[in-house]
Design a protein around this motif. Structure first.
Motif, PDB file in Angstrom:
ATOM      1  N   ARG A  71      -4.545   5.818   8.311  1.00 44.36           N
ATOM      2  CA  ARG A  71      -3.945   4.521   8.646  1.00 44.36           C
ATOM      3  C   ARG A  71      -4.996   3.519   9.097  1.00 44.36           C
ATOM      4  O   ARG A  71      -4.883   2.318   8.818  1.00 44.36           O
ATOM      5  N   VAL A  85      -6.616   1.057   6.492  1.00 43.39           N
ATOM      6  CA  VAL A  85      -5.875  -0.083   5.949  1.00 43.39           C
ATOM      7  C   VAL A  85      -6.084  -1.279   6.874  1.00 43.39           C
ATOM      8  O   VAL A  85      -5.860  -1.181   8.087  1.00 43.39           O
ATOM      9  N   GLU A  87      -6.089  -5.887   7.194  1.00 38.62           N
ATOM     10  CA  GLU A  87      -5.513  -7.138   6.696  1.00 38.62           C
ATOM     11  C   GLU A  87      -6.667  -8.097   6.427  1.00 38.62           C
ATOM     12  O   GLU A  87      -7.439  -8.420   7.336  1.00 38.62           O
ATOM     13  N   GLN A 123      -3.469 -10.347   3.296  1.00 31.67           N
ATOM     14  CA  GLN A 123      -2.996  -9.285   2.402  1.00 31.67           C
ATOM     15  C   GLN A 123      -3.465  -7.925   2.910  1.00 31.67           C
ATOM     16  O   GLN A 123      -4.533  -7.805   3.549  1.00 31.67           O
ATOM     17  N   THR A 124      -2.681  -6.897   2.621  1.00 31.68           N
ATOM     18  CA  THR A 124      -3.042  -5.539   2.998  1.00 31.68           C
ATOM     19  C   THR A 124      -4.084  -5.013   2.026  1.00 31.68           C
ATOM     20  O   THR A 124      -3.911  -5.101   0.809  1.00 31.68           O
ATOM     21  N   ARG A 152      -6.948  -4.638  -2.796  1.00 31.29           N
ATOM     22  CA  ARG A 152      -5.616  -4.880  -2.250  1.00 31.29           C
ATOM     23  C   ARG A 152      -4.722  -3.679  -2.560  1.00 31.29           C
ATOM     24  O   ARG A 152      -4.753  -3.145  -3.673  1.00 31.29           O
ATOM     25  N   MET A 159       1.363  -0.716   0.978  1.00 26.27           N
ATOM     26  CA  MET A 159       1.602   0.394   1.890  1.00 26.27           C
ATOM     27  C   MET A 159       2.993   0.965   1.685  1.00 26.27           C
ATOM     28  O   MET A 159       3.937   0.228   1.406  1.00 26.27           O
TER      29      MET A 159
END
Length: 596
Positions: free
Chosen positions: A542, A545, A547, A552-553, A567, A570
């Motif tokens: 986790r 990941v 931003e 954008q993730t 990009r 999730m």
């Protein structure tokens, strides 16, 4: 921090400059060597301290496998041998499937409520999920050559239909113009041909209206005479007032008719004006009749003798007869004009109908063109999409719709499941308090005696309780039986929170899948409930990941020593700190942390 290297280097240079080279070196070779060596070491140390360090990456590998989400809590063994079973919702009993004394198994259906709407919701949600899944599969497969060929054929067909609609519009507009010209010609011909008849009718109407005005004047002459006025004022003043009102109304109609009867430009206006004139003349004739009747109703006096009455009555009757002749003359003029214009009226009416039909055809053609143009635009866009292939964001959106409809289906199934009462454990039915077709009672619907008195009770934090639903599976490792995991199933969830050491928590009860005789009340252990599972997906830690600057993730991937930002979408987060992602491949090296 300020760089010390330039300062140290300036100090060494000044020190070297003070030495009397090279004589001193020859006289003191040891000290000179020590000074030069020490200066070199200081310079190297300053360089090592001040040069920028390469960043250090903490990495992990993207893995393919299952992601499981669990809720963990401490559970304890409790005893609940008597069960008072209730439906979580109200309703009408549709079916009772057990009777008192029956032996039932855990999960067996005992009774059900009417659930037609909920059943339809399940079917609707299932159909929507299947449709969304089919759309996703279509996007993943991409457009086949035959699909593109079909789309091209449909586009050509719609373009052809658009061309036909445009030709229909041209034809309708041409017909519309011809109809307008013909109608204009007919109206002009009628106006010229009937000009004399219209003029004669107007003159006739004007003359008869003048006669009608004379009739009203006669009424005034009769009732203005001293003898008649005297008897009216003495015996019937109110009736005379009514007569005067009718007379004024007739005069107003005459004035209105006289103002328009001579101004008609064509026969249709003349017909309307003659109709107005006839109505005005008829009103005057009726007023004369009423004036005569009123006169005859007045009493005979010494002055208003029979002779006076009869003389005035004859005068009014004669005038009324004249007005009746005038009315016949207006009717004759009206009929003559109608007869003369009948042919033109029929032709003009038919042409107006044809004009309206042509206008309707033109309007329909315009509407068809707008519809076909929109359809062509849509088909062109769809064809371009098929040729261009599927975009990642379209696939992501389709996956989101699948997930959304899957959640709807799960909610619908959960709502439907609430209409079925099931046995939480193995046992014997002791009381059935419901009957088919009746409303649910306020108390327990069915009571039973469990064959196994043991269950697991645990308290879950409010942040985790939304993830738990009835029938989810789990397990517990009791402290009394290390490394032995007993399988569980969620059977009850409290609706309200319970205060536990000042913290609101929700009580959850679970049943043993395989009860054991060794269990004792009060035993505790670590329990977990599986609240979600994703099979064969890509997952990363986790913490990997982030931003990005665009909100954008994304995940940072290390390739050939360079960090590339990709990009991702999730999915579900697992209980081991991993998270499901889409957008990277199995085996990619992801950056979890960068140490500067």
């Amino acid at each position: 921090m300020r760089n010390p290297f330039p300062i140290i280097w300036r100090y060494i240079r000044s020190l070297i400059a003070r030495l009397p080279w090279p004589g001193v070196i020859r006289r003191h070779p040891v000290w000179s060597g020590l000074i030069l060596g020490t200066s070199t070491l200081i310079a190297l140390a300053a360089f090592a301290l001040t040069r920028p360090k390469a960043p250090e990456y903490v990495t992990d590998t993207a893995k393919r496998g299952d992601v499981t989400r669990t809720v963990e809590a401490v559970g304890s063994v409790i005893s609940e041998r008597d069960f008072a079973l209730q439906f979580p919702v109200s309703g009408i009993v549709a079916d009772v499937r057990v009777k008192e004394g029956d032996t039932v198994k855990a999960g067996q259906s005992l009774a059900a409520l009417r659930a037609g709407v909920l059943s339809a919701d399940v079917a609707s949600a299932g159909a929507a999920w299947q449709s969304a899944q089919a759309d996703l599969n279509g996007l993943l497969e991409g457009a086949r050559p035959e699909d593109i060929a079909i789309a091209e054929a449909e586009l050509q067909s719609k373009r052809a239909a658009l061309d036909v609609a445009k030709m229909s519009l041209l034809t309708a507009e041409r017909t519309l113009e011809l109809s307008k010209e013909k109608l204009k010609s007919l109206e002009s011909e009628a106006r010229i041909s009937l000009a004399g008849t219209v003029s004669a009718a107007a003159s006739t109407a004007s003359a008869f209206l003048a006669d009608a005005r004379t009739g009203l004047k006669t009424i005034n002459d009769v009732y203005d005479s001293i003898v008649v006025a005297d008897v009216v004022q003495k015996h019937s003043p109110s009736e005379y007032a009514d007569l005067k009102t009718r007379q004024n109304r007739a005069a107003a109609e005459l004035d209105a008719a006289l103002s328009v009867v001579a101004s008609a430009a064509h026969y249709e206006e003349a017909l309307a004006d003659l109709t107005t004139a006839r109505a005005a003349v008829a009103t005057v004739a009726d007023t004369l009749r009423q004036a005569n009747d009123f006169l005859l109703s007045l009493p005979i006096t010494s002055n208003f003798t029979v002779s006076v009455r009869d003389t005035n009555s004859d005068l009014l009757a004669t005038e009324r007869s004249s007005i009746q002749s005038a009315l016949s003359g207006v009717d004759a003029a009206l009929n003559n004009l109608r007869d003369a214009s009948a042919s033109y009226t029929t032709q003009i009416s038919a042409e107006k109908s044809a004009l309206a039909s042509a206008q309707g055809e033109a309007d329909r053609a315009k509407a068809d063109i707008a519809t076909y143009e929109a359809s062509v635009n849509v088909s062109e866009a769809q064809l371009q999409l098929k040729r261009a292939g599927t975009r990642p964001q379209d696939i992501a959106a389709a996956r989101a719709r699948v997930a959304e409809n899957a959640a709807r289906l799960q909610r619908a199934r959960a709502a439907f499941a609430e209409t079925v009462l099931t046995a939480p454990v193995h046992g014997i039915i002791t009381k059935v308090n419901v009957k088919k077709g009746e409303a649910l009672p306020t108390g327990a619907a069915i009571t039973m005696l469990g064959s196994s008195p043991y269950r697991i009770e645990l308290y879950v934090a409010e942040v985790d309780i939304p993830l738990i639903v009835v029938s989810q599976s789990g397990s517990i490792e009791l402290d009394a039986f290390p490394r032995v995991f007993d399988l569980l199933r969620v059977s009850e969830i409290d609706e309200a929170a319970t205060d536990r050491d000042g913290v609101p928590k929700y009580r959850v009860k679970l049943d043993f899948a395989l009860p054991r005789e060794e269990l004792r009340i009060g035993m505790t252990g670590d329990a977990e409930i599986v609240t979600g599972e994703r099979k064969n997906v890509i997952s990363v830690p986790r913490r990997a990941v982030i931003e990005n600057t665009e909100g954008q993730t994304a995940v940072r991937v290390l390739e050939s020593g360079e960090v590339l930002e990709k990009r991702v979408m999730m999915g579900m987060e697992g209980s081991e700190g991993e998270v499901e992602v889409e957008g990277i491949s199995e085996g990619d090296v992801v950056v979890v942390l960068i140490k500067e």
